[in-house]
Scaffold this motif. Structure first.
Motif, PDB file in Angstrom:
ATOM      1  N   GLU A  14       0.735  -1.328   0.049  1.00  0.00           N
ATOM      2  CA  GLU A  14       0.028  -0.034  -0.037  1.00  0.00           C
ATOM      3  C   GLU A  14       0.801   1.483  -0.142  1.00  0.00           C
ATOM      4  O   GLU A  14       0.352   2.232  -0.533  1.00  0.00           O
ATOM      5  N   LYS A  38      -7.941 -11.170  -6.977  1.00  0.00           N
ATOM      6  CA  LYS A  38      -8.263 -10.332  -5.713  1.00  0.00           C
ATOM      7  C   LYS A  38      -7.170  -9.495  -5.337  1.00  0.00           C
ATOM      8  O   LYS A  38      -7.592  -8.229  -4.981  1.00  0.00           O
ATOM      9  N   LYS A  41      -7.298  -6.545  -7.697  1.00  0.00           N
ATOM     10  CA  LYS A  41      -8.565  -5.623  -7.514  1.00  0.00           C
ATOM     11  C   LYS A  41      -8.260  -5.033  -6.112  1.00  0.00           C
ATOM     12  O   LYS A  41      -8.737  -3.634  -6.039  1.00  0.00           O
ATOM     13  N   ASP A  42      -8.097  -5.344  -5.185  1.00  0.00           N
ATOM     14  CA  ASP A  42      -7.642  -4.747  -3.845  1.00  0.00           C
ATOM     15  C   ASP A  42      -6.678  -3.769  -4.096  1.00  0.00           C
ATOM     16  O   ASP A  42      -6.842  -2.435  -3.428  1.00  0.00           O
ATOM     17  N   LEU A  44      -6.004  -1.863  -7.062  1.00  0.00           N
ATOM     18  CA  LEU A  44      -6.698  -1.033  -7.645  1.00  0.00           C
ATOM     19  C   LEU A  44      -7.745  -0.038  -6.754  1.00  0.00           C
ATOM     20  O   LEU A  44      -7.678   1.070  -6.643  1.00  0.00           O
ATOM     21  N   ASP A  45      -8.527  -0.700  -5.690  1.00  0.00           N
ATOM     22  CA  ASP A  45      -9.317  -0.197  -4.808  1.00  0.00           C
ATOM     23  C   ASP A  45      -8.690   0.683  -3.769  1.00  0.00           C
ATOM     24  O   ASP A  45      -9.348   1.659  -3.444  1.00  0.00           O
ATOM     25  N   ARG A  46      -7.443   0.354  -3.367  1.00  0.00           N
ATOM     26  CA  ARG A  46      -6.912   0.962  -2.236  1.00  0.00           C
ATOM     27  C   ARG A  46      -5.579   1.919  -2.729  1.00  0.00           C
ATOM     28  O   ARG A  46      -5.289   2.731  -1.828  1.00  0.00           O
ATOM     29  N   ALA A  76     -10.679  -2.670 -15.478  1.00  0.00           N
ATOM     30  CA  ALA A  76     -10.188  -1.553 -14.745  1.00  0.00           C
ATOM     31  C   ALA A  76     -10.404  -0.458 -15.875  1.00  0.00           C
ATOM     32  O   ALA A  76     -11.022   0.614 -15.764  1.00  0.00           O
ATOM     33  N   LYS A  79     -14.390   0.614 -16.084  1.00  0.00           N
ATOM     34  CA  LYS A  79     -14.619   1.281 -14.863  1.00  0.00           C
ATOM     35  C   LYS A  79     -13.915   2.646 -14.917  1.00  0.00           C
ATOM     36  O   LYS A  79     -14.244   3.436 -14.087  1.00  0.00           O
ATOM     37  N   THR A  81     -10.954   3.580 -14.051  1.00  0.00           N
ATOM     38  CA  THR A  81     -10.448   3.770 -12.754  1.00  0.00           C
ATOM     39  C   THR A  81      -9.176   4.258 -12.960  1.00  0.00           C
ATOM     40  O   THR A  81      -8.507   5.117 -13.757  1.00  0.00           O
ATOM     41  N   THR A  82      -8.359   4.245 -11.687  1.00  0.00           N
ATOM     42  CA  THR A  82      -7.033   4.523 -11.372  1.00  0.00           C
ATOM     43  C   THR A  82      -6.131   4.312 -12.703  1.00  0.00           C
ATOM     44  O   THR A  82      -5.968   3.226 -12.994  1.00  0.00           O
TER      45      THR A  82
END
Length: 125
Positions: A14, A38, A41-42, A44-46, A76, A79, A81-82
């Motif tokens: 992180e 997972k 995805k984790d 990407l989410d965090r 990604a 969506k 996303t980042t």
């Protein structure tokens, strides 16, 4: 989140916004890569800002693993996303042959080979 076996490891760091993958991943099928998905995805989410997927220490990844990363990139992208960056090694043959194709899935992804020399022939990079 982390997965570690005698053959490979994958984790989200992180503090560095980085998913780090090392070793040799020879899992049998897409379902067997669910834990890896997972972690991606984790991450990407965090992640705060750009997510880096560092595969420089991933010596081998079979077609199911490449498909897992490809599907993750498409998800990604859809969506919006980042932004993401993939760090690969020009000295590892599967990466030189396959990782550049990730950019074709999402033109905003950065695929970088920091150890690339003028003699390395990496298509699309």
């Amino acid at each position: 989140m982390e997965v570690k076996t005698d053959e490979y490891a994958a984790s989200f760091i992180e503090a560095e916004n980085t998913v780090l993958m090392t070793g040799s991943m020879r899992l049998q099928n897409l379902a067997a890569y669910e834990e890896i998905k997972k972690i991606l995805k984790d991450g990407l989410d965090r992640s705060q800002g750009q997510l880096t997927i560092d595969i420089r220490g991933l010596n081998f990844l079979n077609s199911s693993g490449i498909t897992t990363i490809s599907l993750f990139i498409i998800e990604a992208r859809n969506k919006k996303t980042t932004p993401m960056r993939i760090l690969g090694s020009a000295k590892i043959s599967w990466q030189a042959k396959s990782a550049a194709n990730f950019h074709k899935l999402w033109n905003e992804i950065i695929v970088d080979f920091p150890d690339k020399t003028p003699e390395d022939n990496i298509p699309g990079v």
